[in-house]
Write a protein that holds these residues in place. Structure first.
Motif, PDB file in Angstrom:
ATOM      1  N   THR A 197      52.538  49.234  -1.811  1.00 29.40           N
ATOM      2  CA  THR A 197      52.086  49.484  -0.439  1.00 29.40           C
ATOM      3  C   THR A 197      53.053  50.427   0.272  1.00 29.40           C
ATOM      4  O   THR A 197      52.636  51.410   0.896  1.00 29.40           O
ATOM      5  N   VAL A 251      52.432  54.148   1.848  1.00 28.20           N
ATOM      6  CA  VAL A 251      52.732  54.429   3.261  1.00 28.20           C
ATOM      7  C   VAL A 251      53.614  55.665   3.349  1.00 28.20           C
ATOM      8  O   VAL A 251      53.384  56.556   4.175  1.00 28.20           O
ATOM      9  N   GLN A 273      51.572  58.761   2.497  1.00 28.24           N
ATOM     10  CA  GLN A 273      50.691  59.136   3.596  1.00 28.24           C
ATOM     11  C   GLN A 273      51.467  59.817   4.713  1.00 28.24           C
ATOM     12  O   GLN A 273      50.990  60.769   5.316  1.00 28.24           O
ATOM     13  N   ALA A 281      44.969  56.128   2.541  1.00 33.82           N
ATOM     14  CA  ALA A 281      44.861  54.889   3.306  1.00 33.82           C
ATOM     15  C   ALA A 281      44.253  53.764   2.481  1.00 33.82           C
ATOM     16  O   ALA A 281      44.596  52.587   2.681  1.00 33.82           O
ATOM     17  N   ILE A 301      46.740  51.753   0.408  1.00 32.68           N
ATOM     18  CA  ILE A 301      47.587  50.984   1.326  1.00 32.68           C
ATOM     19  C   ILE A 301      46.889  49.678   1.694  1.00 32.68           C
ATOM     20  O   ILE A 301      47.478  48.593   1.619  1.00 32.68           O
ATOM     21  N   MET A 302      45.631  49.788   2.090  1.00 28.36           N
ATOM     22  CA  MET A 302      44.894  48.594   2.492  1.00 28.36           C
ATOM     23  C   MET A 302      44.705  47.631   1.320  1.00 28.36           C
ATOM     24  O   MET A 302      44.869  46.417   1.469  1.00 28.36           O
ATOM     25  N   LEU A 348      50.603  43.588   7.862  1.00 23.19           N
ATOM     26  CA  LEU A 348      50.571  44.960   7.348  1.00 23.19           C
ATOM     27  C   LEU A 348      49.149  45.355   6.978  1.00 23.19           C
ATOM     28  O   LEU A 348      48.712  46.481   7.249  1.00 23.19           O
ATOM     29  N   SER A 362      47.123  48.250   8.912  1.00 25.86           N
ATOM     30  CA  SER A 362      46.658  49.415   8.141  1.00 25.86           C
ATOM     31  C   SER A 362      45.161  49.621   8.310  1.00 25.86           C
ATOM     32  O   SER A 362      44.692  50.766   8.329  1.00 25.86           O
ATOM     33  N   GLN A 422      44.801  51.205  11.679  1.00 28.13           N
ATOM     34  CA  GLN A 422      45.259  52.590  11.541  1.00 28.13           C
ATOM     35  C   GLN A 422      44.169  53.459  10.920  1.00 28.13           C
ATOM     36  O   GLN A 422      43.901  54.568  11.367  1.00 28.13           O
ATOM     37  N   TRP A 423      43.542  52.931   9.875  1.00 20.83           N
ATOM     38  CA  TRP A 423      42.452  53.648   9.197  1.00 20.83           C
ATOM     39  C   TRP A 423      41.281  53.871  10.159  1.00 20.83           C
ATOM     40  O   TRP A 423      40.716  54.964  10.207  1.00 20.83           O
ATOM     41  N   VAL A 453      53.414  50.554  11.437  1.00 22.25           N
ATOM     42  CA  VAL A 453      53.079  50.261  10.037  1.00 22.25           C
ATOM     43  C   VAL A 453      54.289  50.541   9.153  1.00 22.25           C
ATOM     44  O   VAL A 453      54.638  49.734   8.279  1.00 22.25           O
TER      45      VAL A 453
END
Length: 147
Positions: A31, A35, A38, A66, A69-70, A97, A101, A104-105, A130
């Motif tokens: 993860t 991050v 990205q 993304a 990450i998720m 987190l 995320s 954020q997405w 994040v």
């Protein structure tokens, strides 16, 4: 007067099983890696002088990162909550987190899909949050692995 007693120098084993700790650490590490990746792509598509096609490519790359990450944050949260009972704080961090995320997405999609450029400052500030949670979780996981 009595002499002080010496404390044993051997480390006690962690109450958490090694397998779940290792799986959690790997998922958190992946993860954090994504991050970081990205963040490397974050400014590439807003650079002046890039052709529109290049900006679109960088935007697509940034958005595509993304997803892992998720996925990895969710997997870490699942492992944390189901297998690391004594490390509830780390599990909560992984869950946070994941939720951050996803938000954020969604904010990124409001910018690119809906054209809501006014959301960009919120997207950027949340990116730092994040990043901070990811780094904290990474440090926490390293401490768990050391026992």
């Amino acid at each position: 007067m009595t002499a002080p007693t010496a404390r044993p120098t051997t480390r006690t084993a962690s109450p958490l099983p090694a397998g779940p700790r290792r799986a959690f650490a790997i998922l958190v590490g992946l993860t954090v890696l994504f991050v970081f990746l990205q963040s490397l792509t974050a400014g590439e598509f807003i650079s002046d002088g890039l052709p529109e096609s290049a900006k679109q490519t960088w935007t697509d790359v940034h958005g595509s990162i993304a997803y892992p990450i998720m996925v990895f944050a969710l997997a870490a949260a699942v492992v944390g909550f189901t297998r690391l009972g004594a490390a509830r704080l780390a599990a909560v961090g992984a869950g946070a987190l994941f939720v951050l995320s996803v938000v954020q997405w969604l904010l990124g999609h409001t910018i690119t899909t809906l054209g809501w450029d006014w959301v960009t400052p919120w997207h950027v500030v949340l990116a730092f949050v994040v990043y901070g949670v990811a780094v904290w979780l990474s440090v926490r996981t390293a401490a768990m692995r050391r026992g």
